[in-house]
Design a protein around this motif. Sequence first.
Motif, PDB file in Angstrom:
ATOM      1  N   GLU A 108       0.838  -1.203   0.000  1.00  0.00           N
ATOM      2  CA  GLU A 108       0.000   0.000   0.000  1.00  0.00           C
ATOM      3  C   GLU A 108       0.871   1.250   0.000  1.00  0.00           C
ATOM      4  O   GLU A 108       0.611   2.213  -0.731  1.00  0.00           O
ATOM      5  CB  GLU A 108      -0.900  -0.040   1.235  1.00  0.00           C
ATOM      6  N   GLU A 111       2.399   1.843  -3.271  1.00  0.00           N
ATOM      7  CA  GLU A 111       1.410   2.406  -4.194  1.00  0.00           C
ATOM      8  C   GLU A 111       1.263   3.900  -3.972  1.00  0.00           C
ATOM      9  O   GLU A 111       1.251   4.691  -4.927  1.00  0.00           O
ATOM     10  CB  GLU A 111       0.089   1.686  -3.934  1.00  0.00           C
ATOM     11  N   CYS A 112       1.199   4.223  -2.683  1.00  0.00           N
ATOM     12  CA  CYS A 112       1.041   5.642  -2.342  1.00  0.00           C
ATOM     13  C   CYS A 112       2.224   6.446  -2.806  1.00  0.00           C
ATOM     14  O   CYS A 112       2.082   7.547  -3.361  1.00  0.00           O
ATOM     15  CB  CYS A 112       0.892   5.801  -0.830  1.00  0.00           C
ATOM     16  N   ALA A 115       2.233   6.913  -6.446  1.00  0.00           N
ATOM     17  CA  ALA A 115       1.179   7.801  -6.942  1.00  0.00           C
ATOM     18  C   ALA A 115       1.399   9.242  -6.575  1.00  0.00           C
ATOM     19  O   ALA A 115       0.752  10.139  -7.109  1.00  0.00           O
ATOM     20  CB  ALA A 115      -0.167   7.336  -6.381  1.00  0.00           C
ATOM     21  N   THR A 116       2.316   9.469  -5.604  1.00  0.00           N
ATOM     22  CA  THR A 116       2.486  10.860  -5.173  1.00  0.00           C
ATOM     23  C   THR A 116       3.362  11.621  -6.130  1.00  0.00           C
ATOM     24  O   THR A 116       4.344  11.122  -6.646  1.00  0.00           O
ATOM     25  CB  THR A 116       3.176  10.907  -3.801  1.00  0.00           C
ATOM     26  N   ASP A 117       2.988  12.864  -6.301  1.00  0.00           N
ATOM     27  CA  ASP A 117       3.855  13.774  -7.023  1.00  0.00           C
ATOM     28  C   ASP A 117       4.812  14.369  -6.007  1.00  0.00           C
ATOM     29  O   ASP A 117       4.394  14.978  -5.031  1.00  0.00           O
ATOM     30  CB  ASP A 117       3.018  14.882  -7.655  1.00  0.00           C
ATOM     31  N   ILE A 123       4.467  13.673   2.418  1.00  0.00           N
ATOM     32  CA  ILE A 123       3.350  13.038   3.121  1.00  0.00           C
ATOM     33  C   ILE A 123       3.886  12.240   4.304  1.00  0.00           C
ATOM     34  O   ILE A 123       4.891  11.544   4.179  1.00  0.00           O
ATOM     35  CB  ILE A 123       2.605  12.112   2.161  1.00  0.00           C
ATOM     36  N   TYR A 125       3.502   9.212   6.970  1.00  0.00           N
ATOM     37  CA  TYR A 125       2.851   7.929   7.189  1.00  0.00           C
ATOM     38  C   TYR A 125       3.163   7.500   8.614  1.00  0.00           C
ATOM     39  O   TYR A 125       4.298   7.535   9.048  1.00  0.00           O
ATOM     40  CB  TYR A 125       3.394   6.858   6.245  1.00  0.00           C
ATOM     41  N   HIS A 343      -1.994  12.940   8.350  1.00  0.00           N
ATOM     42  CA  HIS A 343      -1.071  11.859   8.069  1.00  0.00           C
ATOM     43  C   HIS A 343      -1.846  10.658   7.578  1.00  0.00           C
ATOM     44  O   HIS A 343      -3.085  10.639   7.635  1.00  0.00           O
ATOM     45  CB  HIS A 343      -0.287  11.479   9.321  1.00  0.00           C
ATOM     46  N   ILE A 344      -1.149   9.688   7.115  1.00  0.00           N
ATOM     47  CA  ILE A 344      -1.797   8.445   6.677  1.00  0.00           C
ATOM     48  C   ILE A 344      -1.417   7.354   7.677  1.00  0.00           C
ATOM     49  O   ILE A 344      -0.256   6.967   7.769  1.00  0.00           O
ATOM     50  CB  ILE A 344      -1.340   8.065   5.259  1.00  0.00           C
ATOM     51  N   PRO A 345      -2.348   6.879   8.440  1.00  0.00           N
ATOM     52  CA  PRO A 345      -2.018   5.801   9.382  1.00  0.00           C
ATOM     53  C   PRO A 345      -2.059   4.453   8.675  1.00  0.00           C
ATOM     54  O   PRO A 345      -3.006   4.145   7.980  1.00  0.00           O
ATOM     55  CB  PRO A 345      -3.128   5.893  10.431  1.00  0.00           C
ATOM     56  N   ILE A 346      -1.028   3.699   8.862  1.00  0.00           N
ATOM     57  CA  ILE A 346      -0.964   2.363   8.248  1.00  0.00           C
ATOM     58  C   ILE A 346      -0.974   1.341   9.374  1.00  0.00           C
ATOM     59  O   ILE A 346      -0.150   1.395  10.291  1.00  0.00           O
ATOM     60  CB  ILE A 346       0.342   2.196   7.440  1.00  0.00           C
TER      61      ILE A 346
ATOM     62  N   SER C 336       2.873  20.904 -10.158  1.00  0.00           N
ATOM     63  CA  SER C 336       2.814  19.483  -9.770  1.00  0.00           C
ATOM     64  C   SER C 336       1.411  18.955  -9.975  1.00  0.00           C
ATOM     65  O   SER C 336       0.428  19.696 -10.031  1.00  0.00           O
ATOM     66  CB  SER C 336       3.242  19.311  -8.317  1.00  0.00           C
ATOM     67  N   LYS C 337       1.376  17.660 -10.083  1.00  0.00           N
ATOM     68  CA  LYS C 337       0.104  17.009 -10.298  1.00  0.00           C
ATOM     69  C   LYS C 337      -0.592  16.866  -8.954  1.00  0.00           C
ATOM     70  O   LYS C 337      -0.099  16.253  -8.030  1.00  0.00           O
ATOM     71  CB  LYS C 337       0.366  15.632 -10.907  1.00  0.00           C
ATOM     72  N   TYR C 383     -10.152   7.204   8.420  1.00  0.00           N
ATOM     73  CA  TYR C 383      -9.318   8.407   8.377  1.00  0.00           C
ATOM     74  C   TYR C 383      -8.266   8.270   7.296  1.00  0.00           C
ATOM     75  O   TYR C 383      -7.977   9.203   6.541  1.00  0.00           O
ATOM     76  CB  TYR C 383      -8.674   8.585   9.771  1.00  0.00           C
ATOM     77  N   LYS C 384      -7.703   7.066   7.248  1.00  0.00           N
ATOM     78  CA  LYS C 384      -6.674   6.813   6.245  1.00  0.00           C
ATOM     79  C   LYS C 384      -7.210   7.018   4.834  1.00  0.00           C
ATOM     80  O   LYS C 384      -6.588   7.676   3.992  1.00  0.00           O
ATOM     81  CB  LYS C 384      -6.151   5.381   6.412  1.00  0.00           C
ATOM     82  N   THR C 387      -7.649  10.679   4.127  1.00  0.00           N
ATOM     83  CA  THR C 387      -6.372  11.389   3.944  1.00  0.00           C
ATOM     84  C   THR C 387      -5.723  11.019   2.623  1.00  0.00           C
ATOM     85  O   THR C 387      -5.133  11.857   1.942  1.00  0.00           O
ATOM     86  CB  THR C 387      -5.422  11.051   5.098  1.00  0.00           C
ATOM     87  N   LYS C 388      -5.848   9.756   2.273  1.00  0.00           N
ATOM     88  CA  LYS C 388      -5.281   9.332   0.993  1.00  0.00           C
ATOM     89  C   LYS C 388      -5.941  10.064  -0.162  1.00  0.00           C
ATOM     90  O   LYS C 388      -5.298  10.540  -1.084  1.00  0.00           O
ATOM     91  CB  LYS C 388      -5.451   7.818   0.807  1.00  0.00           C
ATOM     92  N   LEU C 391      -4.562  13.697   0.034  1.00  0.00           N
ATOM     93  CA  LEU C 391      -3.152  14.003  -0.220  1.00  0.00           C
ATOM     94  C   LEU C 391      -2.613  13.366  -1.500  1.00  0.00           C
ATOM     95  O   LEU C 391      -1.730  13.898  -2.138  1.00  0.00           O
ATOM     96  CB  LEU C 391      -2.295  13.544   0.961  1.00  0.00           C
ATOM     97  N   ILE C 392      -3.152  12.186  -1.769  1.00  0.00           N
ATOM     98  CA  ILE C 392      -2.577  11.464  -2.900  1.00  0.00           C
ATOM     99  C   ILE C 392      -3.562  11.361  -4.057  1.00  0.00           C
ATOM    100  O   ILE C 392      -3.191  11.377  -5.192  1.00  0.00           O
ATOM    101  CB  ILE C 392      -2.140  10.042  -2.476  1.00  0.00           C
ATOM    102  N   LEU C 394      -5.895   8.774  -4.051  1.00  0.00           N
ATOM    103  CA  LEU C 394      -6.199   7.364  -4.306  1.00  0.00           C
ATOM    104  C   LEU C 394      -7.567   7.019  -3.735  1.00  0.00           C
ATOM    105  O   LEU C 394      -7.889   7.444  -2.654  1.00  0.00           O
ATOM    106  CB  LEU C 394      -5.132   6.480  -3.645  1.00  0.00           C
TER     107      LEU C 394
END
Lengths: 401, 669, 394
Positions: A108, A111-112, A115-117, A123, A125, A343-346, C336-337, C383-384, C387-388, C391-392, C394
Amino acid sequence: MGDTDSCLEKSPKRGGCKFHTCSSLSSATQSSAEAFRKASESQKPKISVFRTSESNPVKHTLAHSGLYYKVESEEYNRYMKAGQHEKLHKMGIAFNEHCVMVREPALEIFECIRATDLSLPAIRYIIYGQLGAGKSVTLAHVMSFCGRLGWFVVHVPWFERFMKYPKEVQVSSHNKDRVDTPVECAEWLNYFKEMNAHLIPEVKLQHTYVWNRRESTEAGASLSELLEYGASRSKYAADVMGAVLKELRVQSSKGILKTLVALDGVNALWLPSKISRIDNRNLKYKPDELTVVHNLKKMLTNDWSGGAIMSIVDTRCSPVDQKESYMPRYLLTKEAIDMLEPHIPIHIQNYSDKEAQSCLEYFIDRKWIMKQEGLTMEGQREILFLSSQNPLEMYNVCSRW
Amino acid sequence: MSSLARYRQCLLNTYGRYIRLERSLSSSAVRRQQTVAATGEKSPDVEDVIIPKRISRSPTAVLDALASTVRRDFYSPPYVYIDDPETIPECLVDRKAYVLAKVSGQRAARYVMKRWPKNFDVNPIDPALEIPDIFKALTGPLAAADTEEGLRERIDLRLVTESFVSYQKNKQAGNDLSDDVVHNLLDLLCVYNSKDEECLLEEERLVTKTAASGSMDKIRNTWKDSGPAEEVFQDMKDPTLRACCSLIKGRAKYYQVDRAYELFRELEEKGMKPDIQTYNAIIIARSLMIHKAENKAEAIKELFQKIKGQGLSPTVETFNNAFVTMTYCSMADNYNAAVFVSSLLSEMYACGLEPTLATWYYIMRIVYRDNDCTSYALHEIMDHLEGKDLEAHHPDDLEFFSTAMVKVCVNLKDLELAYRIDNLLNYRNNYKLIGNHYLEGLYYNFYFKILCTFEQIDTIMEHYEKTVPYWFVPSFNSVHDLIEALELNEGYQYLPKIWTDMFSFRYNKQVKIMTPLCALLAKRKQNKSLQTQYRELVAGYYDIVKYDVMSLEERGDLDKLDSIRTVNAEELGYMCQVCLNSEDPQLARELFSFFLNYKQKIQGQYPEKTLESLVDQFIKEKNFQMCMCNLNDPFDADRQEALGLIYGLGYKSCGSYHGEDQITDGPDA
Amino acid sequence: MAASIGSFSTFSKWTCISQLLGRNYPIGYTCIVRHCSANAKENKKPASPTPDEVREWKKINWRAYATGRVRLQVPEDPDFPVMLIPGHSVLPQVLEKREQAKRPPMKLTQPRYRRMLPEQDWTDVWPTAHTFKWSVVPFPVRQGFVKPTESALPREKYGNAELMKIPNFLHLTPQHVQKHCAAIKKFCTPWPKALEDDTVCDKHFPLRVITRDYVADGPTMRDPRARFVTIQLKLSSLKLDEHAKDKFLKLVGDRYNKETDVLTLEADRCPVRKQNYEYTLYLLTALYHESWKQEPWEADQTEVDMIKFEWPLTTAKAKVLDTIIKIKQAQQEKGSKVPKILEDLPDTSSPDLIEKTEIIQEYKEVLSELYEHGEDVHQLEKYKNTTKKLLIGL
């Protein structure tokens, strides 16, 4: 893409080779070995798929999930060795190889990242999970992934070394209110150098750093020079560390570099240190009074772009009375959460059934499970139950089998 | 300070300037109902919540109700003892000692409070305890003695001598005392006969034997003729009716009857009307001045007429006093007294007054004075009282039950009546009217006497179980009766219980008790279990006796064996018999040899039967040594015969040199 | 050596034991030894000292004797004498033990429970609460700790302190309760018909006052515990708007139970129950009115002061808006994209505008849920995802 043939080839033969070489073993062991072989052979009809031959993390996809890939030793030493749990390190030695399971959280993250610019703000995590669920391993996986992509990796394996009984504490020359831990910083600089050795030579400094009246590092000098300076002059090692981090930030924001910040046990950054104050032995330093912490916190904000920030929150850092939950907001203070929003919690979970099975097969393959019972369905069920499919626990439980 | 803390602080500060606003906190349908009643409109959504009116009750009503559910448990000890077998006193001496120990503790406490009153706090808010004399000590009079205020205080605190002293000081100082105070002072002095008396504590009364009231011996003139009361009376320039009445009552109370009556006559001549209590006092006073019953009756009738003439109505006390006077008659006059008593009783009923227990007590005393009288009075009294909740208003009320039982036993000898009295006593809360330990003992002793005379042993023992040992410890006579009853009814199975009880009551030193008991034990051979029990008892007794005698011997005081009274020969003999009955020849032999050892010192005569049994036993065992010892003593002629027989037997059986030796050593038989 | 010892006048009567037994002690070893008679030497048995000797010895060594350091003991065997140490020496003396006859013990009467009949009325035997009386309770009962290693049973009821410590309910058997109820019934009035349901009761009688009475057998009928007064009230029966409720809860703190919505106020500061009751009512009134008031400094509240999640005050809001602004800046400057959701936003939008977008609203929802329901994996997953998306993309 499970390489079944290779598996089938490898395990029995290898096992057989091993035992034949140890001819000095007693007949009892030999007979058990025979039995073992027979048992493992009798299980042949089931196709055990737990390995993948793809050792490039960049190429890992969902299809590889649940499978072990072998980490090349060079990559291992560079990215994973320092950050790994002691036991896993020993396991790798015992198995004669270091294997990491490809798991979905890591995928994951990949992928993130893909996909990020990278010109967007970095970002954050936050990786969280139960004790022994595989957070550090995931981080290591991500680090090797980024390493392969040519990123700089800033890795602090465990903050305790800075915040708990450092060898030396001195007041920072840069800021009188703060305190350095020169020896540890110098060690870290070396570590950083080794990790990113292939990338450092190309980097040139953008700023000038004046250490004292006589010494300074000019802009345009190479990063390696700075690192050497820091390693040799441990008095300024902490400041050098700060400088390095700053350079990385600035250059990543400009797009020259890409940086991955990987911090294990990030919740320790907001907990009081265990270093007694120089002026009052009874009190301890607050975290912000340490230069290291100050500099690292700067890396955690999303002021800069061109990279990603991976952090692990771990209950092992927290004090004894705050270990009830492994959730990030419980372990991190409000200040920390404020800094890290959004933030992105994983979440790293215990092994799923497929992963657990894979793990068991790997252990069987590596002869970690020695007993007859471990090979039976019953035994395997028992192992899974006893360990509740927690990766570390599985290792512990199987070590007795 | 965080903003939250600041917030709280501000709120707390503003409480000072809080202004009450008229916002309603909650709605109540009841209030709405009230407003409905007031305004006459009805709110749409109210349901008629009608709350019934609270049943008013006193503060202790609930507790009283709960208390009423508890009945008397016969098998439990009185509340005054700590309920554990090791702490409940079981003989008469112990019971008295227990009570007196408690009392001594109370006295010690009072002494301490009196001696160091400053160390004690008296909280005026707490309800006053029932020991005003303690508070007397703690909160002494505040005002000075030579002021009227001081005098008042001292009177209130019932300090008799001190108040008189204060009065004198007031006189010296020349203070003008109000009439009220002087009257109060006179009342105080009259009631207490001008002395501060240390009254008995409540528990002490339990063990103090009250003299049978009304006995002529008690009546002595103790009034202080020139005492403070008289002095105060003299000082009064114009003695009022109230003062005169107080003096009369005082004099009469302390049996200065002549002067009391004299003052009374004076009052009458002056035409003043004394109150009913004065008349009550005069009844006694007058009758004590007269000796013959008829004349007493006349005098009383006269006084009653006067009462009626004054327009006063007689009270129970009046009649009771009249009855008491009748008890002062001599034996010879008793018949007349009895006659008058019955007319008095009817008069009492006519006045609409209910006779109290004291009344019945007096009546019984009068009617049953002669031990042979078998009047039905008591039956009628019981008819009247049956099933009632009785109350005590006068100390003589407590004499009722014991007297009744005594009369039943001595005069009437009626078991049914005894049961009726007992039922009345145990009805609900009537037991508290039993009186003190002495009266209780009297009651039960006579109760058991009559039971033993008429009842079966099982019933007797049933009653015994109920009352002994917590409520009643039998006296010697009672025990004697009991043993007789046992013997008569052959209640052998109860003997072990009685035996152990004798030891608990420490009657084991009494010849009168132990000897008959032992005799009973030995009388007959019982069934096996009972006999083993007997043997155990005997063995236990023997141990004690042995210890006593041997400890005396050790000290060399064997001569004192008589004075400590351990055992006599009969008992030893019976004990031996019991052993033989239970087929324990060894113990029997031991007992016999013990007897032989101390024969000189032990009194009494060894029972024949035992000797015979022993000889039989010894012959069986071929223990001729013992046999001869037995026979070597000088016994009377009957035994000599037996001796000869046994000689022959023995000689024949053993026919040995050994036997001859023995025979030649014997006395001239 | 003998000479040296013999020369001490005070010890003239004593001879060295070692001499007698043929042993030599080192020089300088002065010890107080016991005197052995000649006979004893022959028989090889130590004789007990005569009373004179004892007296003499005691005179000399009175100090040691008085402090109890010295005890008189009998030495058992001449071959193995007791070691005599200066200051702690031992003088033998034979203790005589008299053979004392023991008086036979008196038998106690039976405990009460043995004489109890099965048909007795227990309510009369045990009318009120009482400590456990072993002699009265007619059934066998055991209580006590037994170590697992021992195989004994727990202790019986005779003199069992454990049974006496714990409360017993022998005074509240069903028969007791029946009797008591029957006795008290006359003070009871029937329950109002309209108040059958609890909710109806709450509606009409929202205030519950709890007081306690104490009865004891003692010198005074006062009990200081009787002054406690507790008031309970459901907060829903009070008219409070949002601000008032928030303020009320802050003032009241722990006294409010969130699950049952019950406010409990307890007072014990006054000596009399009536005063405490009035005080609690005063407290309630004061709380109510105060919470309706709005003080000017209440506007200074920050996120930390809040009980609930207040979006406008949170740093999360500031941070996320800040992030979006940065993203937009990056888009503007570096091209930026940007995530799909944020594409539509104009480049230089103000925070307020950004706030109104759907994604931020979603973010806000998710965060508030996170705080309300507590942190768990499910909430964090939501939440994830948000946020995704933010920010991204997705």
